[in-house]
Design a protein around this motif. Structure first.
Motif, PDB file in Angstrom:
ATOM      1  N   LEU A 222     -37.040 -42.951  75.411  1.00  0.00           N
ATOM      2  CA  LEU A 222     -35.522 -42.797  75.759  1.00  0.00           C
ATOM      3  C   LEU A 222     -34.325 -41.999  75.516  1.00  0.00           C
ATOM      4  O   LEU A 222     -34.154 -41.229  76.503  1.00  0.00           O
ATOM      5  CB  LEU A 222     -34.819 -43.096  74.058  1.00  0.00           C
ATOM      6  CG  LEU A 222     -35.116 -44.708  73.425  1.00  0.00           C
ATOM      7  CD1 LEU A 222     -35.292 -44.916  71.693  1.00  0.00           C
ATOM      8  CD2 LEU A 222     -34.091 -45.300  74.065  1.00  0.00           C
TER       9      LEU A 222
ATOM     10  N   LYS B 154     -35.168 -41.505  80.028  1.00  0.00           N
ATOM     11  CA  LYS B 154     -34.179 -41.823  80.575  1.00  0.00           C
ATOM     12  C   LYS B 154     -32.420 -42.243  80.129  1.00  0.00           C
ATOM     13  O   LYS B 154     -31.452 -41.707  81.307  1.00  0.00           O
ATOM     14  CB  LYS B 154     -33.885 -43.595  80.031  1.00  0.00           C
ATOM     15  CG  LYS B 154     -35.499 -44.861  79.568  1.00  0.00           C
ATOM     16  CD  LYS B 154     -35.469 -44.661  81.796  1.00  0.00           C
ATOM     17  CE  LYS B 154     -36.979 -45.547  81.357  1.00  0.00           C
ATOM     18  NZ  LYS B 154     -36.993 -46.039  83.045  1.00  0.00           N
TER      19      LYS B 154
ATOM     20  N   TYR C  33     -36.354 -50.489  78.392  1.00  0.00           N
ATOM     21  CA  TYR C  33     -35.070 -49.827  78.095  1.00  0.00           C
ATOM     22  C   TYR C  33     -34.248 -49.858  79.071  1.00  0.00           C
ATOM     23  O   TYR C  33     -34.132 -49.735  80.439  1.00  0.00           O
ATOM     24  CB  TYR C  33     -35.856 -48.498  78.770  1.00  0.00           C
ATOM     25  CG  TYR C  33     -36.989 -47.608  77.556  1.00  0.00           C
ATOM     26  CD1 TYR C  33     -36.763 -47.559  76.621  1.00  0.00           C
ATOM     27  CD2 TYR C  33     -38.230 -47.824  77.936  1.00  0.00           C
ATOM     28  CE1 TYR C  33     -37.870 -46.409  75.648  1.00  0.00           C
ATOM     29  CE2 TYR C  33     -39.417 -47.546  77.234  1.00  0.00           C
ATOM     30  CZ  TYR C  33     -39.014 -47.593  75.944  1.00  0.00           C
ATOM     31  OH  TYR C  33     -39.953 -46.599  75.266  1.00  0.00           O
TER      32      TYR C  33
ATOM     33  N   ALA D  95     -34.742 -49.059  73.672  1.00  0.00           N
ATOM     34  CA  ALA D  95     -35.315 -49.662  73.464  1.00  0.00           C
ATOM     35  C   ALA D  95     -35.484 -50.763  73.036  1.00  0.00           C
ATOM     36  O   ALA D  95     -35.878 -51.097  71.619  1.00  0.00           O
ATOM     37  CB  ALA D  95     -36.186 -48.268  73.345  1.00  0.00           C
TER      38      ALA D  95
END
Length: 173
Positions: free
Chosen positions: A110, A113, A3, A70
């Protein structure tokens, strides 16, 4: 899976195409005793939907916020775009994962992050919007720890999507 924040060098990854998803039910939201509540209902017939591709530019995304990708090797298979907002929450404006990679935890990662980056930028959390007839998305956000924080029943008036509503989901740090 790796990521990364999308930089100008990976700007082409912002063009990750939208793919079909299934519409199989609706989330029904109400507010009682100053608390949001919801129920679900299932459609007799399942349908599919695909959002139009957005055509993001790196400059626009970077000016408004940031994007996380990603990656399987060098291939971008998932994308989350976050926009800066005036309140204490960053807005998760777009979240998508290639169909072949769904249900592997990529979308949740996702969000994780993006939350971390939003926190670094002074935000207390993240919010997003899900259409009430996209039950899979609504249930996904709840599973990620989001809570219902609002409902807009007027947003689709006078459009081809009239009759739908937007549900606001919030996730605090």
């Amino acid at each position: 899976m790796d990521y990364h924040r999308i930089t100008e060098a990976r700007a082409a990854d912002l063009q990750l195409p939208n793919e079909e998803f299934e519409l199989f039910g609706r989330m029904l939201v109400s507010r009682r005793d100053e608390k949001w509540q919801y129920d679900t209902t299932f459609f007799e017939t399942k349908e599919t939907m695909r959002f139009p591709d957005e055509g993001y530019t790196y400059k626009e995304v970077d000016e408004k916020g940031f994007a996380i990708g990603a990656y399987e090797g060098q291939k971008c298979v998932g994308l989350a775009i976050f926009e800066n907002q005036w309140g204490g929450y960053a807005y998760l404006q777009d979240l998508k994962v290639n169909k072949a990679y769904r249900n592997q935890g990529i979308a949740g990662k996702l969000i994780e992050k993006g939350r971390a980056l939003a926190k670094e930028n002074g935000y207390q959390g993240v919010f997003t919007i899900g259409q009430d007839n996209n039950l899979a998305a609504c249930l996904f956000y709840l599973k990620q720890g989001f809570v219902v924080g609002g409902l807009n029943t007027q947003v689709y008036r006078h459009t081809q999507q009239e009759g739908k509503a937007d549900i606001y989901f919030y996730l605090d740090e």
